[in-house]
Design a protein around this motif. Structure first.
Motif, PDB file in Angstrom:
ATOM      1  N   ILE A  52      26.846  30.573  31.116  1.00 54.21           N
ATOM      2  CA  ILE A  52      26.023  29.676  31.927  1.00 54.21           C
ATOM      3  C   ILE A  52      25.522  28.522  31.069  1.00 54.21           C
ATOM      4  O   ILE A  52      25.529  27.368  31.492  1.00 54.21           O
ATOM      5  N   LYS A  53      25.137  28.832  29.831  1.00 52.66           N
ATOM      6  CA  LYS A  53      24.622  27.789  28.925  1.00 52.66           C
ATOM      7  C   LYS A  53      25.697  26.773  28.561  1.00 52.66           C
ATOM      8  O   LYS A  53      25.402  25.602  28.325  1.00 52.66           O
ATOM      9  N   TYR A  54      26.952  27.223  28.485  1.00 56.12           N
ATOM     10  CA  TYR A  54      28.043  26.301  28.177  1.00 56.12           C
ATOM     11  C   TYR A  54      28.251  25.272  29.298  1.00 56.12           C
ATOM     12  O   TYR A  54      28.747  24.186  29.065  1.00 56.12           O
ATOM     13  N   GLY A  55      27.923  25.663  30.531  1.00 53.15           N
ATOM     14  CA  GLY A  55      28.134  24.757  31.661  1.00 53.15           C
ATOM     15  C   GLY A  55      29.549  24.878  32.200  1.00 53.15           C
ATOM     16  O   GLY A  55      30.307  25.762  31.789  1.00 53.15           O
ATOM     17  N   PRO A  56      29.919  23.997  33.147  1.00 55.44           N
ATOM     18  CA  PRO A  56      31.217  24.099  33.810  1.00 55.44           C
ATOM     19  C   PRO A  56      32.383  23.990  32.822  1.00 55.44           C
ATOM     20  O   PRO A  56      32.286  23.276  31.828  1.00 55.44           O
ATOM     21  N   VAL A  57      33.444  24.714  33.124  1.00 62.82           N
ATOM     22  CA  VAL A  57      34.679  24.641  32.338  1.00 62.82           C
ATOM     23  C   VAL A  57      35.645  23.690  33.048  1.00 62.82           C
ATOM     24  O   VAL A  57      35.803  23.749  34.272  1.00 62.82           O
ATOM     25  N   HIS A  58      36.253  22.802  32.289  1.00 63.81           N
ATOM     26  CA  HIS A  58      37.237  21.869  32.849  1.00 63.81           C
ATOM     27  C   HIS A  58      38.566  22.067  32.143  1.00 63.81           C
ATOM     28  O   HIS A  58      38.606  22.102  30.917  1.00 63.81           O
ATOM     29  N   SER A  59      39.627  22.192  32.898  1.00 68.43           N
ATOM     30  CA  SER A  59      40.956  22.300  32.303  1.00 68.43           C
ATOM     31  C   SER A  59      41.923  21.461  33.124  1.00 68.43           C
ATOM     32  O   SER A  59      42.317  21.846  34.234  1.00 68.43           O
ATOM     33  N   TRP A  60      42.278  20.309  32.601  1.00 72.75           N
ATOM     34  CA  TRP A  60      43.103  19.349  33.352  1.00 72.75           C
ATOM     35  C   TRP A  60      44.261  18.872  32.504  1.00 72.75           C
ATOM     36  O   TRP A  60      44.139  18.742  31.286  1.00 72.75           O
ATOM     37  N   GLN A  61      45.369  18.610  33.188  1.00 72.76           N
ATOM     38  CA  GLN A  61      46.540  18.062  32.501  1.00 72.76           C
ATOM     39  C   GLN A  61      46.950  16.753  33.155  1.00 72.76           C
ATOM     40  O   GLN A  61      46.926  16.625  34.378  1.00 72.76           O
ATOM     41  N   TYR A  62      47.373  15.836  32.319  1.00 72.88           N
ATOM     42  CA  TYR A  62      47.915  14.578  32.805  1.00 72.88           C
ATOM     43  C   TYR A  62      49.423  14.729  32.949  1.00 72.88           C
ATOM     44  O   TYR A  62      50.064  15.378  32.128  1.00 72.88           O
ATOM     45  N   ASP A  63      49.966  14.141  33.986  1.00 76.97           N
ATOM     46  CA  ASP A  63      51.420  14.166  34.151  1.00 76.97           C
ATOM     47  C   ASP A  63      51.848  12.917  34.915  1.00 76.97           C
ATOM     48  O   ASP A  63      51.018  12.239  35.515  1.00 76.97           O
ATOM     49  N   GLU A  64      53.128  12.635  34.847  1.00 75.22           N
ATOM     50  CA  GLU A  64      53.655  11.499  35.598  1.00 75.22           C
ATOM     51  C   GLU A  64      54.783  11.994  36.490  1.00 75.22           C
ATOM     52  O   GLU A  64      55.711  12.649  36.022  1.00 75.22           O
ATOM     53  N   ILE A  65      54.689  11.717  37.776  1.00 72.61           N
ATOM     54  CA  ILE A  65      55.766  12.079  38.694  1.00 72.61           C
ATOM     55  C   ILE A  65      56.749  10.912  38.694  1.00 72.61           C
ATOM     56  O   ILE A  65      56.391   9.787  39.068  1.00 72.61           O
ATOM     57  N   VAL A  66      57.965  11.204  38.238  1.00 71.64           N
ATOM     58  CA  VAL A  66      58.959  10.141  38.071  1.00 71.64           C
ATOM     59  C   VAL A  66      59.973  10.195  39.212  1.00 71.64           C
ATOM     60  O   VAL A  66      60.486  11.263  39.547  1.00 71.64           O
ATOM     61  N   PHE A  67      60.240   9.057  39.814  1.00 67.94           N
ATOM     62  CA  PHE A  67      61.281   8.950  40.837  1.00 67.94           C
ATOM     63  C   PHE A  67      62.392   8.061  40.295  1.00 67.94           C
ATOM     64  O   PHE A  67      62.166   6.886  39.998  1.00 67.94           O
ATOM     65  N   ASN A  68      63.573   8.674  40.134  1.00 66.79           N
ATOM     66  CA  ASN A  68      64.722   7.927  39.643  1.00 66.79           C
ATOM     67  C   ASN A  68      65.584   7.470  40.813  1.00 66.79           C
ATOM     68  O   ASN A  68      65.760   8.205  41.781  1.00 66.79           O
ATOM     69  N   ASP A  69      66.151   6.273  40.733  1.00 69.31           N
ATOM     70  CA  ASP A  69      67.005   5.718  41.801  1.00 69.31           C
ATOM     71  C   ASP A  69      66.357   5.910  43.174  1.00 69.31           C
ATOM     72  O   ASP A  69      66.964   6.506  44.075  1.00 69.31           O
ATOM     73  N   PRO A  70      65.121   5.464  43.347  1.00 61.53           N
ATOM     74  CA  PRO A  70      64.424   5.725  44.617  1.00 61.53           C
ATOM     75  C   PRO A  70      65.081   4.995  45.791  1.00 61.53           C
ATOM     76  O   PRO A  70      65.720   3.953  45.592  1.00 61.53           O
ATOM     77  N   PHE A  71      64.908   5.549  46.975  1.00 58.58           N
ATOM     78  CA  PHE A  71      65.337   4.829  48.174  1.00 58.58           C
ATOM     79  C   PHE A  71      64.514   3.545  48.300  1.00 58.58           C
ATOM     80  O   PHE A  71      63.315   3.527  47.993  1.00 58.58           O
ATOM     81  N   GLN A  72      65.191   2.508  48.781  1.00 53.11           N
ATOM     82  CA  GLN A  72      64.572   1.192  48.916  1.00 53.11           C
ATOM     83  C   GLN A  72      63.252   1.250  49.700  1.00 53.11           C
ATOM     84  O   GLN A  72      62.232   0.691  49.282  1.00 53.11           O
ATOM     85  N   ASN A  73      63.287   1.961  50.840  1.00 51.66           N
ATOM     86  CA  ASN A  73      62.067   1.966  51.670  1.00 51.66           C
ATOM     87  C   ASN A  73      60.940   2.795  51.035  1.00 51.66           C
ATOM     88  O   ASN A  73      59.767   2.464  51.185  1.00 51.66           O
ATOM     89  N   PHE A  74      61.329   3.837  50.272  1.00 46.42           N
ATOM     90  CA  PHE A  74      60.310   4.616  49.563  1.00 46.42           C
ATOM     91  C   PHE A  74      59.686   3.773  48.451  1.00 46.42           C
ATOM     92  O   PHE A  74      58.462   3.781  48.252  1.00 46.42           O
ATOM     93  N   LEU A  75      60.544   3.024  47.768  1.00 45.29           N
ATOM     94  CA  LEU A  75      60.053   2.123  46.721  1.00 45.29           C
ATOM     95  C   LEU A  75      59.050   1.124  47.303  1.00 45.29           C
ATOM     96  O   LEU A  75      57.993   0.858  46.699  1.00 45.29           O
ATOM     97  N   SER A  76      59.369   0.615  48.488  1.00 48.76           N
ATOM     98  CA  SER A  76      58.454  -0.335  49.141  1.00 48.76           C
ATOM     99  C   SER A  76      57.109   0.322  49.435  1.00 48.76           C
ATOM    100  O   SER A  76      56.051  -0.284  49.245  1.00 48.76           O
ATOM    101  N   ILE A  77      57.167   1.574  49.907  1.00 50.89           N
ATOM    102  CA  ILE A  77      55.925   2.294  50.202  1.00 50.89           C
ATOM    103  C   ILE A  77      55.099   2.474  48.926  1.00 50.89           C
ATOM    104  O   ILE A  77      53.883   2.251  48.913  1.00 50.89           O
ATOM    105  N   LEU A  78      55.795   2.847  47.838  1.00 56.01           N
ATOM    106  CA  LEU A  78      55.089   3.075  46.575  1.00 56.01           C
ATOM    107  C   LEU A  78      54.450   1.793  46.044  1.00 56.01           C
ATOM    108  O   LEU A  78      53.300   1.792  45.601  1.00 56.01           O
ATOM    109  N   THR A  79      55.188   0.728  46.083  1.00 56.47           N
ATOM    110  CA  THR A  79      54.696  -0.512  45.465  1.00 56.47           C
ATOM    111  C   THR A  79      53.715  -1.251  46.362  1.00 56.47           C
ATOM    112  O   THR A  79      52.896  -2.022  45.871  1.00 56.47           O
ATOM    113  N   ALA A  80      53.783  -0.993  47.667  1.00 56.90           N
ATOM    114  CA  ALA A  80      52.870  -1.676  48.587  1.00 56.90           C
ATOM    115  C   ALA A  80      51.461  -1.133  48.464  1.00 56.90           C
ATOM    116  O   ALA A  80      50.495  -1.779  48.865  1.00 56.90           O
ATOM    117  N   HIS A  81      51.364   0.089  47.890  1.00 54.24           N
ATOM    118  CA  HIS A  81      50.050   0.729  47.894  1.00 54.24           C
ATOM    119  C   HIS A  81      49.111   0.102  46.862  1.00 54.24           C
ATOM    120  O   HIS A  81      49.485  -0.123  45.733  1.00 54.24           O
TER     121      HIS A  81
END
Ligand code: SLL
Length: 170
Positions: A141-170
């Motif tokens: 309890i004295k230590y307080g909340p425990v945090h355990s997080w990982q960074y990652d990158e979701i990679v899309f190779n050769d994306p569909f044109q319309n999916f790419l548009s959705i991703l970049t429009a955001h």
């Protein structure tokens, strides 16, 4: 549907958990008296949203993620928890650490297969010596909340044109 060959695009995410020791009052109100912690496992954006005051995590991933399924330990009822809209997270109580399987399904426009991530649910604080000793609850309890997080990158190779548009429009 046309693929944009030779192009890779990624979206940064963080996934993991926070955990807090239950107070005696909280333990009383539970039907499982052996539970010691409350925790939240989540998949969030690692990108900061310029339109938000909150840096990181505030971003909505649902423009390209359709569903996240969190598969909990078999000791939990409804072991597979499906989340169809943000926030992509599950909150529970329990007593033990275990491996959580995280299945991320993308919007149908992506044409992408679902991906699997694994996260070890962390309840107990790391100590300075790196020993995996579980501290008594009053110490935890004295230590307080425990945090355990990982960074990652979701990679899309050769994306569909319309999916790419959705991703970049955001
Ligand atoms: C361990 N291998 O022994 C792990 C398993 C399972 C944790 C941990 C709650 C279950 C319930 C719960 O915390 N399970 O709903 O009662 O440490």
């Amino acid at each position: 549907r046309v693929r944009v060959r030779g192009l890779s695009i990624f979206r940064p995410i963080i996934y993991g958990n926070t955990a807090t020791v239950l107070t005696p009052k909280e333990r009383e109100s539970l039907s499982s008296p052996d539970h010691t912690h409350k925790w939240t496992v989540a998949v969030r954006s690692a990108a900061s949203n310029p339109n938000s005051d909150i840096v990181g995590g505030a971003d909505d991933l649902s423009y390209f993620i359709k569903r996240v399924v969190f598969k909990l330990h078999e000791t939990y009822p409804n072991q597979s928890r499906t989340v169809d809209k943000p926030p992509f997270e599950v909150s529970e109580t329990g007593w033990g650490e275990f491996e959580i399987q995280i299945r991320i399904t993308f919007i149908s426009e992506s044409g992408e297969k679902a991906i699997l991530l694994y996260h070890h649910l962390k309840l107990h604080p790391w100590n300075a010596t790196g020993e995996a000793e579980i501290p008594p609850l009053d110490v935890a309890i004295k230590y307080g909340p425990v945090h355990s997080w990982q960074y990652d990158e979701i990679v899309f190779n050769d994306p569909f044109q319309n999916f790419l548009s959705i991703l970049t429009a955001h």
